[in-house]
Design an enzyme around this catalytic site. Structure first.
Site, PDB file in Angstrom:
ATOM      1  N   CYS A  83       1.121 -12.763  -6.189  1.00  0.00           N
ATOM      2  CA  CYS A  83       1.284 -11.972  -7.406  1.00  0.00           C
ATOM      3  C   CYS A  83       0.270 -10.837  -7.450  1.00  0.00           C
ATOM      4  O   CYS A  83      -0.934 -11.068  -7.281  1.00  0.00           O
ATOM      5  CB  CYS A  83       1.130 -12.856  -8.636  1.00  0.00           C
ATOM      6  N   CYS A  87      -4.371 -11.490 -13.804  1.00  0.00           N
ATOM      7  CA  CYS A  87      -4.568 -12.429 -14.911  1.00  0.00           C
ATOM      8  C   CYS A  87      -5.684 -13.416 -14.548  1.00  0.00           C
ATOM      9  O   CYS A  87      -5.576 -14.161 -13.572  1.00  0.00           O
ATOM     10  CB  CYS A  87      -3.282 -13.179 -15.214  1.00  0.00           C
ATOM     11  N   CYS A  90      -5.092 -17.341 -13.914  1.00  0.00           N
ATOM     12  CA  CYS A  90      -4.007 -17.800 -13.058  1.00  0.00           C
ATOM     13  C   CYS A  90      -4.432 -17.954 -11.596  1.00  0.00           C
ATOM     14  O   CYS A  90      -4.956 -17.017 -10.991  1.00  0.00           O
ATOM     15  CB  CYS A  90      -2.834 -16.830 -13.161  1.00  0.00           C
ATOM     16  N   CYS A 127      13.050 -25.217 -16.479  1.00  0.00           N
ATOM     17  CA  CYS A 127      12.385 -23.920 -16.514  1.00  0.00           C
ATOM     18  C   CYS A 127      12.156 -23.401 -15.098  1.00  0.00           C
ATOM     19  O   CYS A 127      11.424 -24.024 -14.320  1.00  0.00           O
ATOM     20  CB  CYS A 127      11.046 -24.037 -17.243  1.00  0.00           C
ATOM     21  N   CYS A 159      15.738 -22.238 -18.873  1.00  0.00           N
ATOM     22  CA  CYS A 159      14.761 -21.247 -19.292  1.00  0.00           C
ATOM     23  C   CYS A 159      14.278 -20.532 -18.038  1.00  0.00           C
ATOM     24  O   CYS A 159      13.976 -21.176 -17.025  1.00  0.00           O
ATOM     25  CB  CYS A 159      13.582 -21.916 -20.002  1.00  0.00           C
ATOM     26  N   CYS A 219      11.152 -17.243 -25.939  1.00  0.00           N
ATOM     27  CA  CYS A 219      10.097 -18.250 -25.803  1.00  0.00           C
ATOM     28  C   CYS A 219       8.805 -17.518 -25.471  1.00  0.00           C
ATOM     29  O   CYS A 219       8.751 -16.755 -24.508  1.00  0.00           O
ATOM     30  CB  CYS A 219      10.461 -19.237 -24.695  1.00  0.00           C
ATOM     31  N   ARG A 289       5.507 -26.582 -28.338  1.00  0.00           N
ATOM     32  CA  ARG A 289       5.386 -27.402 -27.135  1.00  0.00           C
ATOM     33  C   ARG A 289       3.928 -27.496 -26.722  1.00  0.00           C
ATOM     34  O   ARG A 289       3.282 -26.475 -26.479  1.00  0.00           O
ATOM     35  CB  ARG A 289       6.204 -26.796 -25.989  1.00  0.00           C
TER      36      ARG A 289
END
Length: 344
Positions: A83, A87, A90, A127, A159, A219, A289
């Protein structure tokens, strides 16, 4: 969001003792009234001795809309690492030195096998999550093909969480049968630049709006434990209420060695429960959640989370382990709650 109020509801009811205050907040939530910032801060700073009355009040709101049912979700890391975003939380980020698996988008058969595993775990939502700034057209083709087959053969809601979306990409996912699109705000607008610099808070919010426009259920959630203040946490809950998120995953940072936030302190379990109560009061009808990091932050108090939250992930997360699925099923049964099976 402005944080100055000349006379909040909390200020106007100084005689309320804490037990009465929590009931007052529950009734406000059930009437659809938004808590003031002062009331939200009162929840987050409540004495630990007030935790059980606070959760009892949050449960009154939860039970109005969800009874004693618990929704289960399972995720698959459909594309790991690689990626380009920075972030800080992460392990899949370009700035992470964490030793994680790195691979391109999983093939259709592997995604289908994941869906079958979700069913075996009694999950109602599967998901599909991919690391990256946003999907390439080839990656989108792979997800769309898998989703179409899952929808035609299995009773699962889907999702997708694939990063920033273009309008036509959102439409393709919706047309393929994706029920929900996840893109977390993660933190407050003020705290965002300290966590990520390669994209903006507004870009994340815009992707949630794209999902809504395409007809997918929005979401979006948060990660608690990234240097935010209590006022930031209240702002996050306000923002998700105003954004119209149907499902709100509340993650608690699971700090991973090799990431910029590797040394971040664990959120105390009692504070994590107060955060969940706040989100239930401010987002009473939404699916709340308790998500990533619950095992390492809530630890033995995980069952109490379900008095405010009505949904959990089962199994492992993207690059960190969850607890055994059988333990989650047992936890729900021991509480006298019931797993909500998918009805589509």
């Amino acid at each position: 969001m402005t944080t100055t109020h000349s006379a909040s509801k909390l200020d106007s009811t100084p005689s309320l003792n804490p037990n009465i205050l929590w009931q007052h907040l529950a009734q406000q939530a059930l009437r659809g009234e938004r808590l003031t910032i002062d009331e939200g801060l009162a929840v987050l700073t409540a004495d630990d001795d007030q935790l059980l009355p606070l959760l009892h009040a949050a449960f009154q709101v939860r039970s109005r809309y969800y009874g004693r049912k618990v929704k289960l979700n399972m995720l698959i890391n459909a594309k790991s690492g690689l990626c380009p975003e920075d972030c800080g939380y992460c392990s899949q980020s370009i700035v992470s030195a964490a030793p994680i698996p790195k691979y391109t988008m999983l093939d259709k058969e592997t995604l289908l096998a994941g869906a079958r595993e979700a069913l075996s775990r009694k999950a109602g939502t599967y998901c599909i999550v991919a690391a990256g700034r946003g999907p390439t057209e080839r990656e989108l083709d792979q997800v769309v093909e898998a989703v179409a087959e899952i929808r035609s053969t299995m009773p699962l809601k889907i999702c997708a969480c694939l990063g920033l979306l273009k309008p036509q990409q959102a439409r393709r996912l919706a047309e393929a049968g994706v029920h929900r699109y996840n893109h977390n705000l993660n933190t407050s607008r003020a705290n965002y630049p300290s966590i990520t610099t390669t994209h903006t808070y507004d870009q994340r919010a815009a992707t949630v709006e794209q999902a809504k426009l395409a007809g997918m259920s929005p979401c979006s959630g948060v990660i608690i434990g990234m240097g935010e203040t209590d006022a930031d946490i209240v702002e996050m809950a306000y923002a998700l209420r105003e954004l119209g998120a149907d499902s709100i995953p509340v993650n608690f940072l699971h700090s991973v060695p090799g990431t910029p936030l590797a040394d971040a302190k664990r959120t105390p379990a009692l504070k994590a429960l107060k955060v969940l109560a706040l989100f239930r009061f401010l987002c009473p009808k939404q699916e709340i959640r308790v998500a990533g990091g619950r095992e390492v932050n809530l630890r033995t108090l995980q069952p109490l989370a379900l008095y405010a939250a009505n949904s959990v992930f089962v199994g492992d997360y993207l690059t960190t382990p969850g607890q055994a699925v059988s333990s989650d099923h047992q936890m729900i049964e021991d509480l006298g709650f019931e797993i909500e099976l998918c009805a589509i």
